[in-house]
Design a protein around this motif. Structure first.
Motif: not given
Length: 144
Positions: A86-108
């Motif tokens: 989850l911490a990694f997903v949050n980091q990726v989310g922040q990075l995606a927002e900064e870049q204005g480019h949003h991946p599909d993320i699946f967390l389990t």
């Protein structure tokens, strides 16, 4: 005497292989770093997706990512528990927002899967590889 020469030859061969592996690793790290130093550019459409040799050149720079059907990038990461995933997903989310480019993320539990493509052209652009390289850098910074 022959056995000693054989041992020296094998040691030399092992050293050459180690140098080759280091050079290959450094080339990949530099390529990923080069991509990660760029910024994603918003796609306005009207351009063709990456294909052929151009797509292969980008793909070679991110060997841990899979190009699926020439359409999207995919990578799965494993973690020791849900919290670190989850911490990694949050980091990726922040990075995606900064870049204005949003991946599909699946967390389990203990696993994160990321899929990236440019929706506007329904395929891959340089920005997809830039984001993937940035995500890869984030993952490499995590404590082991």
């Amino acid at each position: 005497m022959v056995a000693f020469i054989d041992v020296l030859w094998m040691l030399g061969r092992a050293a050459r292989m180690q140098q080759f592996r280091a050079a290959l690793y450094n080339t990949r790290v530099m390529a990923t770093t080069d991509l990660a130093s760029k910024t994603c550019v918003p796609c306005r459409g009207g351009i063709p997706p990456l294909a052929g040799d151009e797509l292969k050149r980008y793909q070679q720079q991110l060997p841990t990512w899979e190009v699926r059907n020439g359409h999207d990038l995919h990578r799965a990461y494993t973690f020791p528990d849900f919290r670190s995933a989850l911490a990694f997903v949050n980091q990726v989310g922040q990075l995606a927002e900064e870049q204005g480019h949003h991946p599909d993320i699946f967390l389990t539990w203990g696993k994160v899967e990321i899929t990236i493509w440019t929706h506007k052209i329904d395929g891959l652009t340089e920005s997809d590889f830039i984001l993937a390289a940035k995500i890869e850098q984030q993952h490499e910074k995590l404590p082991r």
